[in-house]
Design a protein around this motif. Sequence first.
Motif, PDB file in Angstrom:
ATOM      1  N   LYS A  90       0.519  -1.200  -0.492  1.00  0.00           N
ATOM      2  CA  LYS A  90      -0.104   0.438   0.009  1.00  0.00           C
ATOM      3  C   LYS A  90       0.948   1.478  -0.202  1.00  0.00           C
ATOM      4  O   LYS A  90       1.946   0.836   0.950  1.00  0.00           O
ATOM      5  CB  LYS A  90      -0.662   0.168   0.870  1.00  0.00           C
ATOM      6  CG  LYS A  90      -2.041   1.520   1.885  1.00  0.00           C
ATOM      7  CD  LYS A  90      -2.958   1.219   2.677  1.00  0.00           C
ATOM      8  CE  LYS A  90      -2.769   2.836   2.769  1.00  0.00           C
ATOM      9  NZ  LYS A  90      -3.576   2.902   4.137  1.00  0.00           N
ATOM     10  N   SER A 142       1.371   4.325   0.604  1.00  0.00           N
ATOM     11  CA  SER A 142       1.092   5.163   2.375  1.00  0.00           C
ATOM     12  C   SER A 142       1.338   6.710   2.094  1.00  0.00           C
ATOM     13  O   SER A 142       1.963   6.485   1.869  1.00  0.00           O
ATOM     14  CB  SER A 142       1.678   4.280   3.021  1.00  0.00           C
ATOM     15  OG  SER A 142       1.048   5.488   4.802  1.00  0.00           O
ATOM     16  N   ASP A 157      -2.811   9.244   0.510  1.00  0.00           N
ATOM     17  CA  ASP A 157      -3.910   8.872   0.218  1.00  0.00           C
ATOM     18  C   ASP A 157      -4.102  11.183  -0.456  1.00  0.00           C
ATOM     19  O   ASP A 157      -4.401  11.602   0.082  1.00  0.00           O
ATOM     20  CB  ASP A 157      -5.074   8.957   1.125  1.00  0.00           C
ATOM     21  CG  ASP A 157      -4.921   7.691   1.730  1.00  0.00           C
ATOM     22  OD1 ASP A 157      -3.605   6.892   1.299  1.00  0.00           O
ATOM     23  OD2 ASP A 157      -5.060   7.512   3.088  1.00  0.00           O
ATOM     24  N   THR A 180     -11.550   8.188  -0.525  1.00  0.00           N
ATOM     25  CA  THR A 180     -10.326   8.119  -0.643  1.00  0.00           C
ATOM     26  C   THR A 180      -9.827   7.273  -1.279  1.00  0.00           C
ATOM     27  O   THR A 180     -10.088   6.241  -0.338  1.00  0.00           O
ATOM     28  CB  THR A 180      -9.933   8.741   1.106  1.00  0.00           C
ATOM     29  OG1 THR A 180     -10.915   9.486   1.409  1.00  0.00           O
ATOM     30  CG2 THR A 180      -8.816   8.921   1.477  1.00  0.00           C
ATOM     31  N   HIS A 181      -9.003   7.521  -2.320  1.00  0.00           N
ATOM     32  CA  HIS A 181      -7.960   6.280  -2.547  1.00  0.00           C
ATOM     33  C   HIS A 181      -6.144   6.632  -2.220  1.00  0.00           C
ATOM     34  O   HIS A 181      -5.492   7.654  -2.063  1.00  0.00           O
ATOM     35  CB  HIS A 181      -8.031   6.843  -4.528  1.00  0.00           C
ATOM     36  CG  HIS A 181      -9.538   7.057  -4.465  1.00  0.00           C
ATOM     37  ND1 HIS A 181     -10.430   6.628  -4.679  1.00  0.00           N
ATOM     38  CD2 HIS A 181      -9.859   8.622  -4.669  1.00  0.00           C
ATOM     39  CE1 HIS A 181     -11.708   6.664  -5.970  1.00  0.00           C
ATOM     40  NE2 HIS A 181     -11.288   7.854  -5.365  1.00  0.00           N
ATOM     41  N   TYR A 182      -5.084   5.718  -2.788  1.00  0.00           N
ATOM     42  CA  TYR A 182      -4.651   5.165  -2.990  1.00  0.00           C
ATOM     43  C   TYR A 182      -4.265   4.402  -3.696  1.00  0.00           C
ATOM     44  O   TYR A 182      -5.255   3.444  -4.406  1.00  0.00           O
ATOM     45  CB  TYR A 182      -4.255   5.131  -1.234  1.00  0.00           C
ATOM     46  CG  TYR A 182      -4.617   4.118  -0.352  1.00  0.00           C
ATOM     47  CD1 TYR A 182      -4.253   2.847  -0.744  1.00  0.00           C
ATOM     48  CD2 TYR A 182      -5.933   4.288   0.415  1.00  0.00           C
ATOM     49  CE1 TYR A 182      -5.396   1.924   0.012  1.00  0.00           C
ATOM     50  CE2 TYR A 182      -6.417   2.995   1.182  1.00  0.00           C
ATOM     51  CZ  TYR A 182      -5.892   2.084   1.336  1.00  0.00           C
ATOM     52  OH  TYR A 182      -7.059   0.686   1.606  1.00  0.00           O
TER      53      TYR A 182
END
Length: 212
Positions: free
Chosen positions: A83, A85, A88, A182-184
């Motif tokens: 992910k 991090s 976001d 909210t995206h990542y």
Amino acid sequence: MIIFMVSSSCVAARSARAPKISDPTSGFTAVSLDQSNFELQRPYDEASDARYSFNGTVRKLWVLSSDKPHARQSHTMPRTEIKMSGYDYSSGVWQFEGYGYVPSGTSGVCIMQVFGASEAASTLMLHVYDGALRYYNRQLVEDNIYNRWFKLNVVHDVEASKLTVYIDGEEKLHVNGRGRNTHYFKFGVYAQRHDSNRMESHWKDVRILKKH
């Protein structure tokens, strides 16, 4: 002496068939990344080095179809994913860039995703099935993906709700988003339907970029 003439129609046809290569990062600026931005998710009962390795250049991630999910309380399929991090986002135009490699035999797996949507958990997933890279389990993005490095760029325009996927600088997919949230970005291996016994992907030179 024999002179061969090439008609303008033949030249035009050949040009039309040539792939249009571009630089999808034009107009974007790379954000600052360090190892803290690469957050590993792996089967909760396995040590990091049992499913992941990083030699300073290449990140290798693998998972077995029999593995546990990434969290004890999760009911999702097995995964070993990174992910991204710290970045976001819920507005603007963002981009993922990286070089990926999928060894033959890996199938039924998501290798990259844009997480977050109002209509589903993700707004984009790239799956591999029998050597073909697909948008979810549907349309073809790139065939013959096995055993070669390919450059992947994914551009997400949040306000326009559009995503564009490039392979080696060539636009391969342009689709609507699946609702703002909210995206990542995530990459690695995340088992899907009809998954192979072992799933694996390698990544290098991963960047996140934002439009000026």
